[in-house]
Enzyme design. Structure first.
Site, PDB file in Angstrom:
ATOM      1  N   ASN A  11       0.859  -1.182   0.000  1.00  0.00           N
ATOM      2  CA  ASN A  11       0.000   0.000   0.000  1.00  0.00           C
ATOM      3  C   ASN A  11       0.900   1.239   0.000  1.00  0.00           C
ATOM      4  O   ASN A  11       1.517   1.558   1.012  1.00  0.00           O
ATOM      5  CB  ASN A  11      -0.867  -0.058   1.273  1.00  0.00           C
ATOM      6  CG  ASN A  11      -1.763   1.154   1.417  1.00  0.00           C
ATOM      7  OD1 ASN A  11      -1.724   2.088   0.603  1.00  0.00           O
ATOM      8  ND2 ASN A  11      -2.578   1.149   2.458  1.00  0.00           N
ATOM      9  N   ARG A  90      -2.770  -1.999  -3.251  1.00  0.00           N
ATOM     10  CA  ARG A  90      -3.867  -1.052  -3.084  1.00  0.00           C
ATOM     11  C   ARG A  90      -3.653   0.093  -4.069  1.00  0.00           C
ATOM     12  O   ARG A  90      -2.574   0.693  -4.115  1.00  0.00           O
ATOM     13  CB  ARG A  90      -3.860  -0.500  -1.669  1.00  0.00           C
ATOM     14  CG  ARG A  90      -4.923   0.553  -1.512  1.00  0.00           C
ATOM     15  CD  ARG A  90      -4.768   1.311  -0.230  1.00  0.00           C
ATOM     16  NE  ARG A  90      -5.783   2.333  -0.160  1.00  0.00           N
ATOM     17  CZ  ARG A  90      -5.621   3.473   0.509  1.00  0.00           C
ATOM     18  NH1 ARG A  90      -4.498   3.716   1.140  1.00  0.00           N
ATOM     19  NH2 ARG A  90      -6.581   4.360   0.536  1.00  0.00           N
ATOM     20  N   HIS A 179     -12.321   4.415   0.178  1.00  0.00           N
ATOM     21  CA  HIS A 179     -12.415   3.471   1.310  1.00  0.00           C
ATOM     22  C   HIS A 179     -13.271   2.250   0.956  1.00  0.00           C
ATOM     23  O   HIS A 179     -13.819   1.588   1.846  1.00  0.00           O
ATOM     24  CB  HIS A 179     -13.070   4.122   2.554  1.00  0.00           C
ATOM     25  CG  HIS A 179     -12.244   5.179   3.220  1.00  0.00           C
ATOM     26  ND1 HIS A 179     -12.815   6.314   3.764  1.00  0.00           N
ATOM     27  CD2 HIS A 179     -10.912   5.274   3.433  1.00  0.00           C
ATOM     28  CE1 HIS A 179     -11.863   7.072   4.292  1.00  0.00           C
ATOM     29  NE2 HIS A 179     -10.696   6.453   4.105  1.00  0.00           N
ATOM     30  N   ARG A 240      -8.933  17.509   6.927  1.00  0.00           N
ATOM     31  CA  ARG A 240      -9.713  17.944   5.756  1.00  0.00           C
ATOM     32  C   ARG A 240     -11.059  18.509   6.196  1.00  0.00           C
ATOM     33  O   ARG A 240     -11.705  17.957   7.095  1.00  0.00           O
ATOM     34  CB  ARG A 240      -9.963  16.771   4.809  1.00  0.00           C
ATOM     35  CG  ARG A 240      -8.722  16.326   4.081  1.00  0.00           C
ATOM     36  CD  ARG A 240      -9.017  15.114   3.201  1.00  0.00           C
ATOM     37  NE  ARG A 240      -8.005  14.102   3.417  1.00  0.00           N
ATOM     38  CZ  ARG A 240      -8.169  12.810   3.174  1.00  0.00           C
ATOM     39  NH1 ARG A 240      -9.306  12.354   2.700  1.00  0.00           N
ATOM     40  NH2 ARG A 240      -7.197  11.973   3.392  1.00  0.00           N
ATOM     41  N   GLU A 385      -8.362  -3.773   5.855  1.00  0.00           N
ATOM     42  CA  GLU A 385      -8.229  -3.565   4.414  1.00  0.00           C
ATOM     43  C   GLU A 385      -7.186  -4.494   3.802  1.00  0.00           C
ATOM     44  O   GLU A 385      -7.352  -4.974   2.681  1.00  0.00           O
ATOM     45  CB  GLU A 385      -7.889  -2.101   4.131  1.00  0.00           C
ATOM     46  CG  GLU A 385      -9.087  -1.204   4.416  1.00  0.00           C
ATOM     47  CD  GLU A 385      -8.737   0.262   4.538  1.00  0.00           C
ATOM     48  OE1 GLU A 385      -8.900   0.977   3.547  1.00  0.00           O
ATOM     49  OE2 GLU A 385      -8.288   0.683   5.627  1.00  0.00           O
TER      50      GLU A 385
END
Ligand code: ADP
Length: 399
Positions: A11, A90, A179, A240, A385
């Site tokens: 990833n 990923r 996601h 964010r 994940e």
């Protein structure tokens, strides 16, 4: 005895490379680690070796490719060819091209390059990881697993922005969502725990980590999500802002003289929990600061929870009913005040908290944190994940 394949999961972020070697059925992690601050003098590897030993190695200025070489060097025999059966990567953005995981070949790499304009910070990093791993493991199958793919089932009404249509036609400007691997995994795991087929449940999953998004699932498919063209849309996150007024860029530019790039940076790196609190982007630190009476920390948490509830109610428009609400990610799994406060705003769904169960994250009750008379089953389900990527990769081994 059947040998369960080991999968190397990679990833890559813009300045980091995370890896794990996973046995894809049970999800046992043999070894894992992180190379961070890549391409800087401070670049470093953090490894957890199979025997449990932790190792930190300074690797000044290495890039993604050399970082993988150095990791393999450190791991020695553990992940030599012959033990690893496949490599899962990923990839953040698959655009409209990829609606599921794919085995990587030249054509797939070309297509990932083509959609990279949609994720200029993320996809090039994934491509570096893919190139490095293909170089190291040329004979193994490599599989790309996209964050966006799961949301490709969103209907037109959910993914279109109300903009002139030619912006979609020419530049593919639309909502994609992210996601996906996490939403998919926790929804499946929740269904398993509930004891019903995923297809019979309508649910909302809230992935709350550094980035935050919620997803509405119907028939086991994503029908809406809070993130959009980029992972900046939607919920309040660590740094964010999430949704803001579309005129905000111009307004800030006129008031402060900042450039477009500076404003984008402000909205992505200096806003959210960090911007509101002026203290931290970490929910743990904010909950602690609130307990000492820091009003800005309290405000940041409250805005976060209110906006999360609002985001959940917004995407519930894609469902006929909400059977279950799942919390996951670092905040979703660990922060009982965030879950409690969010549920306070979800009375309209008939959500009711079981206070002691929430305090212990549903640990003694299969993750369930809602009261027996709650109209919505609320659960904490840890995400994984890497395991999804490992399983997706394992699917291709025999094909
Ligand atoms: P990423 O999105 O990078 O995978 P994680 O899912 O690990 O991140 O989530 C990281 C965030 O989880 C941290 O920034 C922190 O706010 C939050 N977090 C982790 N543990 C706790 C905790 N015990 N209480 C509250 N928040 C926590």
């Amino acid at each position: 005895m059947e040998v369960v394949p080991l999968i190397l999961v990679i990833n890559c972020g813009s300045s980091s490379l995370k890896f794990a070697v996973i046995e894809s059925e049970e999800g046992t992690v043999l070894t894992n680690g992180l190379a961070e601050r890549l391409n800087t003098p401070e670049a470093v590897l953090h490894l957890r070796l199979p025997e449990g030993e932790k190792r930190n190695v300074a690797v000044p200025r290495v890039d993604h490719s050399s970082a993988l070489d150095r990791i393999l060097e450190q791991l020695g025999d553990t992940i030599s060819q012959g033990k690893i059966a496949g490599v899962g990567h990923r990839v953040v953005h698959g655009g409209e091209v990829f609606s599921e995981s794919v085995r990587i070949d030249e054509d797939v790499v070309k297509k990932i390059v083509e959609v990279s304009g949609l994720a200029p910070l993320h996809n090039p990093a994934s491509l570096s990881g893919i190139a490095a791993a293909l170089h190291q493991f040329p004979a193994l199958p490599h599989v790309a697993v996209f964050d966006t793919a799961f949301h490709q089932t969103m209907p037109l009404q959910a993914f279109m922005y109300a903009l002139p249509y030619d912006l979609y036609q020419r530049h593919k400007i639309r909502r994609y969502g992210f996601h996906g691997t996490s939403h998919r995994y926790v929804a499946g795991e929740a269904a398993r725990r509930i004891g019903k087929p995923l297809e019979d449940l309508q649910m909302i999953t809230a992935h709350l980590g550094n980035g935050c998004s919620a997803c509405a699932l119907k028939d086991g498919k994503s029908v809406d999500t809070t993130m959009g063209l980029t992972p900046s849309e939607g919920l309040v996150m660590g740094t964010r802002s999430g949704d803001v007024d579309p005129n905000l860029h111009q307004f800030i530019a006129e008031k402060t003289g900042r450039s477009l790039a500076e404003i984008t940076d402000l909205l992505n790196r200096k806003s959210g929990l960090l911007g509101l609190s002026g203290h931290s982007n970490d929910m743990r630190a904010l909950v602690e600061a609130e307990s000492w009476g820091n009003p800005h920390a309290a405000m940041a948490i409250n805005v976060f929870c209110y906006r999360l509830a609002k985001g959940i109610l917004g995407i519930a428009a894609g469902l006929d009913r909400v059977d279950a609400l799942i919390f996951t990610g670092g905040i979703g799994e660990n922060s009982q005040p965030v879950r409690a406060r969010t549920l306070e705003h979800l009375g309209v769904l008939g959500a009711k908290m079981d206070v002691p169960a929430n305090e212990n994250h549903g640990k003694y009750n299969g993750g369930i944190i809602s009261a027996a008379d709650s109209r919505v089953l609320c659960m904490v389900v840890p995400t994984n994940e890497e395991l999804v990527i490992a399983r997706e990769t394992a699917r291709f081994l025999n094909s």
